[in-house]
Design a protein around this motif. Structure first.
Motif, PDB file in Angstrom:
ATOM      1  N   VAL A  16       0.855  -1.197   0.000  1.00  0.00           N
ATOM      2  CA  VAL A  16       0.000   0.000   0.000  1.00  0.00           C
ATOM      3  C   VAL A  16       0.889   1.245   0.000  1.00  0.00           C
ATOM      4  O   VAL A  16       1.766   1.395   0.852  1.00  0.00           O
ATOM      5  CB  VAL A  16      -0.938   0.044   1.226  1.00  0.00           C
ATOM      6  N   TYR A  17       0.644   2.112  -0.975  1.00  0.00           N
ATOM      7  CA  TYR A  17       1.333   3.397  -1.062  1.00  0.00           C
ATOM      8  C   TYR A  17       0.326   4.474  -0.700  1.00  0.00           C
ATOM      9  O   TYR A  17      -0.816   4.478  -1.191  1.00  0.00           O
ATOM     10  CB  TYR A  17       1.853   3.607  -2.484  1.00  0.00           C
ATOM     11  N   ALA A  18       0.714   5.393   0.186  1.00  0.00           N
ATOM     12  CA  ALA A  18      -0.178   6.470   0.621  1.00  0.00           C
ATOM     13  C   ALA A  18       0.478   7.819   0.381  1.00  0.00           C
ATOM     14  O   ALA A  18       1.695   7.966   0.541  1.00  0.00           O
ATOM     15  CB  ALA A  18      -0.516   6.319   2.101  1.00  0.00           C
ATOM     16  N   ARG A  19      -0.351   8.791  -0.010  1.00  0.00           N
ATOM     17  CA  ARG A  19       0.179  10.144  -0.209  1.00  0.00           C
ATOM     18  C   ARG A  19      -0.882  11.163   0.195  1.00  0.00           C
ATOM     19  O   ARG A  19      -2.059  11.024  -0.152  1.00  0.00           O
ATOM     20  CB  ARG A  19       0.550  10.364  -1.675  1.00  0.00           C
ATOM     21  N   LEU A  20      -0.463  12.175   0.940  1.00  0.00           N
ATOM     22  CA  LEU A  20      -1.309  13.308   1.286  1.00  0.00           C
ATOM     23  C   LEU A  20      -0.745  14.534   0.587  1.00  0.00           C
ATOM     24  O   LEU A  20       0.374  14.950   0.864  1.00  0.00           O
ATOM     25  CB  LEU A  20      -1.333  13.533   2.798  1.00  0.00           C
ATOM     26  N   ASP A  21      -1.514  15.090  -0.347  1.00  0.00           N
ATOM     27  CA  ASP A  21      -1.108  16.298  -1.060  1.00  0.00           C
ATOM     28  C   ASP A  21      -1.834  17.493  -0.455  1.00  0.00           C
ATOM     29  O   ASP A  21      -3.070  17.575  -0.531  1.00  0.00           O
ATOM     30  CB  ASP A  21      -1.465  16.207  -2.548  1.00  0.00           C
ATOM     31  N   VAL A  22      -1.084  18.403   0.147  1.00  0.00           N
ATOM     32  CA  VAL A  22      -1.663  19.660   0.624  1.00  0.00           C
ATOM     33  C   VAL A  22      -1.484  20.661  -0.510  1.00  0.00           C
ATOM     34  O   VAL A  22      -0.369  21.069  -0.832  1.00  0.00           O
ATOM     35  CB  VAL A  22      -0.976  20.159   1.908  1.00  0.00           C
ATOM     36  N   LEU A  23      -2.595  21.043  -1.141  1.00  0.00           N
ATOM     37  CA  LEU A  23      -2.565  21.855  -2.345  1.00  0.00           C
ATOM     38  C   LEU A  23      -2.576  23.339  -2.012  1.00  0.00           C
ATOM     39  O   LEU A  23      -2.725  23.735  -0.850  1.00  0.00           O
ATOM     40  CB  LEU A  23      -3.749  21.477  -3.239  1.00  0.00           C
ATOM     41  N   GLU A  24      -2.450  24.165  -3.031  1.00  0.00           N
ATOM     42  CA  GLU A  24      -2.337  25.613  -2.823  1.00  0.00           C
ATOM     43  C   GLU A  24      -3.478  26.200  -1.992  1.00  0.00           C
ATOM     44  O   GLU A  24      -3.227  27.019  -1.101  1.00  0.00           O
ATOM     45  CB  GLU A  24      -2.248  26.307  -4.184  1.00  0.00           C
ATOM     46  N   PRO A  25      -4.758  25.792  -2.207  1.00  0.00           N
ATOM     47  CA  PRO A  25      -5.826  26.347  -1.364  1.00  0.00           C
ATOM     48  C   PRO A  25      -5.739  25.929   0.098  1.00  0.00           C
ATOM     49  O   PRO A  25      -6.359  26.562   0.955  1.00  0.00           O
ATOM     50  CB  PRO A  25      -7.112  25.798  -2.016  1.00  0.00           C
ATOM     51  N   GLY A  26      -4.979  24.871   0.389  1.00  0.00           N
ATOM     52  CA  GLY A  26      -4.890  24.368   1.749  1.00  0.00           C
ATOM     53  C   GLY A  26      -3.735  24.911   2.549  1.00  0.00           C
ATOM     54  O   GLY A  26      -3.565  24.562   3.720  1.00  0.00           O
TER      55      GLY A  26
ATOM     56  N   GLY B 188      -8.910  21.531   0.200  1.00  0.00           N
ATOM     57  CA  GLY B 188      -7.549  22.001  -0.023  1.00  0.00           C
ATOM     58  C   GLY B 188      -6.499  20.920  -0.083  1.00  0.00           C
ATOM     59  O   GLY B 188      -5.300  21.215  -0.072  1.00  0.00           O
ATOM     60  N   MET B 189      -6.889  19.656  -0.187  1.00  0.00           N
ATOM     61  CA  MET B 189      -5.903  18.572  -0.208  1.00  0.00           C
ATOM     62  C   MET B 189      -6.507  17.292  -0.773  1.00  0.00           C
ATOM     63  O   MET B 189      -7.718  17.191  -0.972  1.00  0.00           O
ATOM     64  CB  MET B 189      -5.329  18.335   1.196  1.00  0.00           C
ATOM     65  N   ARG B 190      -5.636  16.316  -1.029  1.00  0.00           N
ATOM     66  CA  ARG B 190      -6.074  15.000  -1.512  1.00  0.00           C
ATOM     67  C   ARG B 190      -5.346  13.919  -0.712  1.00  0.00           C
ATOM     68  O   ARG B 190      -4.154  14.053  -0.428  1.00  0.00           O
ATOM     69  CB  ARG B 190      -5.754  14.823  -3.002  1.00  0.00           C
ATOM     70  N   TYR B 191      -6.084  12.853  -0.389  1.00  0.00           N
ATOM     71  CA  TYR B 191      -5.484  11.683   0.259  1.00  0.00           C
ATOM     72  C   TYR B 191      -5.612  10.516  -0.715  1.00  0.00           C
ATOM     73  O   TYR B 191      -6.709  10.193  -1.173  1.00  0.00           O
ATOM     74  CB  TYR B 191      -6.194  11.364   1.568  1.00  0.00           C
ATOM     75  N   VAL B 192      -4.478   9.891  -1.034  1.00  0.00           N
ATOM     76  CA  VAL B 192      -4.429   8.891  -2.092  1.00  0.00           C
ATOM     77  C   VAL B 192      -3.867   7.579  -1.553  1.00  0.00           C
ATOM     78  O   VAL B 192      -2.841   7.570  -0.857  1.00  0.00           O
ATOM     79  CB  VAL B 192      -3.537   9.374  -3.261  1.00  0.00           C
ATOM     80  N   LEU B 193      -4.539   6.482  -1.892  1.00  0.00           N
ATOM     81  CA  LEU B 193      -4.035   5.140  -1.596  1.00  0.00           C
ATOM     82  C   LEU B 193      -3.903   4.364  -2.903  1.00  0.00           C
ATOM     83  O   LEU B 193      -4.838   4.348  -3.714  1.00  0.00           O
ATOM     84  CB  LEU B 193      -4.971   4.388  -0.660  1.00  0.00           C
ATOM     85  N   THR B 194      -2.761   3.734  -3.107  1.00  0.00           N
ATOM     86  CA  THR B 194      -2.560   2.843  -4.247  1.00  0.00           C
ATOM     87  C   THR B 194      -2.370   1.432  -3.702  1.00  0.00           C
ATOM     88  O   THR B 194      -1.504   1.202  -2.848  1.00  0.00           O
ATOM     89  CB  THR B 194      -1.335   3.259  -5.076  1.00  0.00           C
ATOM     90  N   LEU B 195      -3.195   0.505  -4.181  1.00  0.00           N
ATOM     91  CA  LEU B 195      -3.196  -0.861  -3.685  1.00  0.00           C
ATOM     92  C   LEU B 195      -2.554  -1.803  -4.691  1.00  0.00           C
ATOM     93  O   LEU B 195      -2.814  -1.716  -5.898  1.00  0.00           O
ATOM     94  CB  LEU B 195      -4.632  -1.335  -3.412  1.00  0.00           C
ATOM     95  N   SER B 196      -1.752  -2.726  -4.201  1.00  0.00           N
ATOM     96  CA  SER B 196      -1.172  -3.756  -5.059  1.00  0.00           C
ATOM     97  C   SER B 196      -2.260  -4.734  -5.495  1.00  0.00           C
ATOM     98  O   SER B 196      -3.355  -4.763  -4.915  1.00  0.00           O
ATOM     99  CB  SER B 196      -0.052  -4.488  -4.310  1.00  0.00           C
TER     100      SER B 196
END
Length: 457
Positions: free
Chosen positions: A103-113, A279-287
């Motif tokens: 499992v790969y996880a990423r939290l992107d805090v974007l410009e509005p956030g 203002g952000m995205r939470y992403v999970l990539t599953l094998s």
């Protein structure tokens, strides 16, 4: 991030001037050694300002940390690996990998956030410790949260100003996983989008445990769970691996799902699940399966099996400057390389931790990871075995599209049909190319390319 190169399978050393903490509304994330646009820094200072959405940001950081210390397959206690944080100027990207590598996880805090000052662009590790997680769990309401990533004036304390040091195992499979995810997801397309309310209903309806691989199919405003793949379906192997999304659902405005094209009878594949937060995205990539970590997928091998790709990667790498979106067409124009060679170079850079892929924007982004690019071959045993076959002159072409590869276990026949290839070895029989090429196909492709270069000369 360690300030020195990490040997294969060695412990990763994190050195921080103080522990990260939350004090008086200031979230201070302490940095270890990192790489910036100006070069290496022992404790880089990337950002100071506010997170405009405090509660979802705090919950997202906790979710990221939960993934980093979890083994979803054969659970057992594991060491925690501090998240990788990249400042790309208009955003902060925080990444982690599960201990099992699936499992790969990423939290992107974007410009509005985020609202504040960017001091440097680059990548580092940040300290996430037990007391910080407890403090983050108490964050609520709509008040902004002050954030300092690596600032010297962070309002957190440590006894006698002592340096904080951590040493944790950094398995090769964890490092390879970052590369494989980038290559695999670059071929994905959007498959479904649910509103926040529909996402809540869908995710909460999933079985907590499912031994078999599930598939989800768009059905009106939601997703229907199926036991079999059909065109348009998305693979969901191990629905429990999405559970770190549940605490974030109260903030979510949408759930988007990405995956490759599948057909009736397709085997398990990876998938990307993305929550849209304020203002952000939470992403999970599953094998593709609970028991499969990304490190064994083999998606990077073809791009690495060329003599020219290493030199191309050096050229393309010199043109990167922590852009939030890397444009292959622009890099191709600036470097003078063909688009195909540019993309192969980006794949090579991904194996050394210098490039990631964002499915939401269908584009690459620049970041760095703490290990030596020269270790690429050592991190891919199939590639190393293929190179040994070539050097041992074990590959003989009997026609333009057929090669015999001599091995200790007997001769293997490799057949080419355009860009596709098959082999008579047990690996190919077991996986049918779903986990990348076998060493015999790789070796035959290397010899084929060398012959094409000789003819061109």
């Amino acid at each position: 991030m360690a300030s020195s190169t990490v040997a294969a399978g060695a412990a990763q050393a994190y050195t921080y001037t103080r522990p990260s903490g939350l004090d008086g509304g200031l979230l201070g994330l302490s940095t270890s050694g990192g790489t910036t646009s100006a070069g290496p820094r022992p404790h880089p200072h990337f950002f100071s300002g506010v997170l405009t959405q405090a509660a979802p940001a705090a919950a997202g950081l906790i979710a990221l940390a939960d993934v980093a210390q979890t083994r979803y397959y054969q659970p057992r206690p594991t060491s925690f690996r501090d998240p990788v944080v990249t400042c790309n100027g208009d955003r902060l990207r925080m990444e982690s990998f599960s201990a099992c590598g699936g499992v790969y996880a990423r939290l992107d805090v974007l410009e509005p956030g985020m609202d504040g000052d960017v001091h440097e662009r680059g990548t580092t590790n940040v300290d996430v410790n037990g007391p910080l997680r407890e403090a983050l769990a108490r964050v609520g309401g709509s008040d902004p949260l002050h954030l300092a990533v690596g600032a010297e004036e962070m309002a957190v304390t440590t006894m006698d100003g002592a340096v904080v040091e951590k040493k944790v195992p950094l398995p090769d499979r964890w490092l390879r996983g970052f590369a494989e995810v980038q290559v695999i997801t670059a071929g994905f397309d959007p498959r479904a989008e649910l509103t926040g309310l529909d996402a809540v209903r869908f995710l909460r309806s999933l079985p907590k445990r499912a031994r078999d691989v599930l598939w989800v199919v768009p059905a009106g405003r939601t997703l229907r769970v199926s036991s079999r793949p059909v065109p348009g379906a998305v693979c969901l192997a191990g629905p429990d691996r999405l559970r770190t999304m549940l605490p974030l659902l109260r903030f979510a405005s949408a759930l988007r799902v990405y995956g490759p094209s599948v057909a009736n009878g397709s085997g398990p594949v990876s998938s990307v699940w993305e929550l849209e937060l304020p203002g952000m995205r939470y992403v999970l990539t599953l094998s593709p399966q609970n028991s499969r970590g990304f490190s064994g997928e083999g998606a990077v091998l073809d791009a690495l099996a060329t003599d020219e790709v290493a030199g191309d990667a050096d050229l393309i790498g010199a043109l990167l400057s922590f852009e939030p979106r890397v444009d292959p067409d622009l890099l191709s124009e600036r470097s003078g390389l063909t688009l195909a060679r540019t993309k192969a170079a980006l794949t090579q850079l991904g194996t050394s931790g210098r490039v990631g892929f964002d499915a939401a924007e269908a584009g690459f982004f620049h970041r760095e990871l703490p290990y030596d690019p020269a270790r690429v071959a050592a991190l891919n045993p199939r590639l190393r075995s293929a190179q040994a076959l070539v050097e041992g002159e074990a590959v003989r072409f009997t026609s333009d599209d057929t090669a015999i590869v001599r091995t200790d276990g007997g001769d293997r026949q490799v057949r080419f049909d355009g860009d596709r290839a098959t082999c008579t070895c047990p690996w190919w029989f077991d996986h049918r190319g779903e986990r990348g090429p076998c060493k015999h196909v790789l070796a035959a492709r290397m010899v084929r390319r060398e012959a094409a270069v000789e003819v061109a000369r």
